[in-house]
Enzyme design. Structure first.
Site, short mmCIF file in Angstrom:
data_model
loop_
_atom_site.label_atom_id
_atom_site.label_comp_id
_atom_site.label_asym_id
_atom_site.label_seq_id
_atom_site.Cartn_x
_atom_site.Cartn_y
_atom_site.Cartn_z
N HIS A 31 0.85 -1.20 0.00
CA HIS A 31 0.00 0.00 0.00
C HIS A 31 0.89 1.25 0.00
CE1 HIS A 31 -4.14 1.67 1.13
NE2 HIS A 31 -3.36 2.73 0.98
N HIS A 33 1.20 4.83 -2.43
CA HIS A 33 0.62 5.62 -3.52
C HIS A 33 1.72 6.32 -4.33
CE1 HIS A 33 -3.71 5.51 -2.40
NE2 HIS A 33 -3.22 5.23 -1.20
N ASP A 35 1.47 8.98 -6.22
CA ASP A 35 1.43 10.43 -6.05
C ASP A 35 1.69 10.86 -4.61
OD1 ASP A 35 -0.94 9.32 -5.22
OD2 ASP A 35 -2.25 10.72 -6.28
N GLY A 192 -9.76 7.78 -2.61
CA GLY A 192 -10.47 9.05 -2.45
C GLY A 192 -11.31 9.06 -1.18
N HIS A 219 -9.80 0.55 -0.44
CA HIS A 219 -9.67 1.40 0.74
C HIS A 219 -10.96 1.30 1.56
CE1 HIS A 219 -6.28 3.33 -1.33
NE2 HIS A 219 -6.01 3.97 -0.20
N GLU A 222 -10.90 3.15 7.08
CA GLU A 222 -9.97 4.23 7.42
C GLU A 222 -10.78 5.44 7.88
OE1 GLU A 222 -6.26 6.76 5.44
OE2 GLU A 222 -7.84 5.93 4.16
N ASP A 325 1.70 3.96 2.98
CA ASP A 325 0.61 4.76 2.42
C ASP A 325 1.18 5.86 1.51
OD1 ASP A 325 -2.00 5.43 1.89
OD2 ASP A 325 -2.31 6.52 3.76
#
Length: 384
Positions: A31, A33, A35, A192, A219, A222, A325
């Protein structure tokens, strides 16, 4: 974290005990990302080429800005920092550079297999198509793998194509992922704002993915609780839970004091049906300790790492994995996450090995490749 005390975690060495390097141990990242893992200097370079303004003028202060902005306790505020990183990832050259450096940085941290997730629909503002951005990222990944190999290393990377849950275009992105499954894509994700946008809104996309045998991770658990996790499992057919930390809401822990009817200090744990389902099916939890603190995902249990239900889930036998993350926003690395967990909960080398074997088992590789990955982990930890 402020500019004055900011020190980038990338490149730092973390140890277990006094001398065992965590950085050198073989690791699996599930996990992470794309970006959320840019180098600050790369953001500066790319923004200069594109004529974009930044909130800080140099790499050190920009890294500090990201770390400070991300420490809000709110997932919504945390996500706003991505406006900056995504803005410089709108050209083939920018996407390829970010992807190449992403691979190189994972290798430098001891990662031998990583799954990089990102949302192609967020990279179309300068005229690229969905297929073109996926190809650009894959080209950068392959360049990074080649660079690692040229230096005598070895790493494997798979793409997780994400759909943004608020945009309601999941089927289009699912079709994109399937088109590229022979060219680097290993799975699908939705990302998102979680609260208010359950996986059930993209049921047609998940149906399509199931029909084409492409695995999913979602996701969930969370920014929203058990209903979100339930929808991820039964609408999204997810094989992993992205974070999933709030699954602990379905676990009841009862402490009894000495002298009561139980006859002494005791702890009784009862799993609810959802938690039991996840545990019994050994679905991997993609836990991200630092990020979970920053976004307020564990707020109901406390505000320190010791309050994180990570250890509870681990001791109960859930398939816990450790993840970053967003390395830039959380100013972290996988080695750092392992180090702070070991320091907080007293984990030893054997525990860290379990976390990596859990991640290997939960990866979206073919079974033979998962077994080979597990063998590499066992051999690497055995040599430590």
């Amino acid at each position: 974290m402020t500019t004055a005390n900011f020190e980038a975690a990338a490149g730092k060495q973390f140890t277990l005990g006094s001398d065992l390097s965590i950085n050198s141990l073989p690791k699996v990242s599930l996990h992470d990302h794309l970006d959320g893992g840019l180098r600050p200097q790369t953001i500066i370079d790319l923004s200069t080429e594109l004529g974009l303004d930044l909130p800080a003028p140099d790499a050190a202060s920009l890294g500090a800005w990201f770390a400070s902005q991300s420490d809000s306790g709110s997932l919504v505020e945390y996500l706003k920092t991505f406006d900056v990183t995504i803005s410089v990832m709108q050209t083939p050259e920018g996407l390829a550079r970010v992807a190449r450096e992403f691979v190189e940085d994972l290798h430098a941290d001891g990662v031998i297999y990583g799954e990089v997730r990102w949302a192609p629909e967020q990279h179309l503002t300068r005229g690229l198509s969905l297929d073109e951005v996926v190809d650009a990222v894959q080209g950068g990944i392959e360049d990074g793998i080649a660079a690692v190999a040229a230096a005598g290393g070895r790493i494997r990377i798979g793409q997780l194509v994400s759909a943004m849950r608020q945009n309601d275009n999941g089927l289009e992105i699912a079709q994109l992922a399937v088109r590229h499954r022979e060219h680097g894509v290993v799975g699908f994700d939705i990302a998102g704002p979680e609260d208010g946008f359950p996986p059930s809104r993209m049921r047609t996309a998940f149906d399509y993915l199931a029909e084409h045998y492409l695995p999913t991770t979602v996701h969930a658990g969370e920014a929203a609780g058990l209903d979100s996790i339930r929808s991820a499992l039964f609408d999204g057919r997810t094989l992993r839970l992205g974070h999933g930390v709030r699954l602990a809401e379905d676990i009841e822990v009862e402490e009894t004091a000495a002298g009561d009817s139980a006859g002494g200090d005791s702890t009784f744990v009862t799993l609810g049906p959802l938690a039991e389902w996840v545990k019994d099916r050994e679905l991997a939890l993609e836990l991200s300790p630092t990020s979970n603190l920053q976004t307020g995902a564990i707020a109901q249990w406390g505000s320190e790492l010791v309050d994180h239900p990570f250890d509870l889930l681990y001791q109960l036998g859930f398939r816990v994995t450790v993840n970053t993350d967003n390395r830039l926003m959380s100013n972290t690395t996988l080695s750092r996450e392992l180090a702070i967990l070991a320091d907080t909960f007293g984990y030893d080398l054997g525990d860290l090995e379990v976390f990596q074997l859990n991640a290997a088992a939960g990866s979206f590789l073919p079974v033979e490749d998962r077994e080979e990955l597990a063998n590499r982990i066992v051999a690497g930890f055995g040599d430590a």
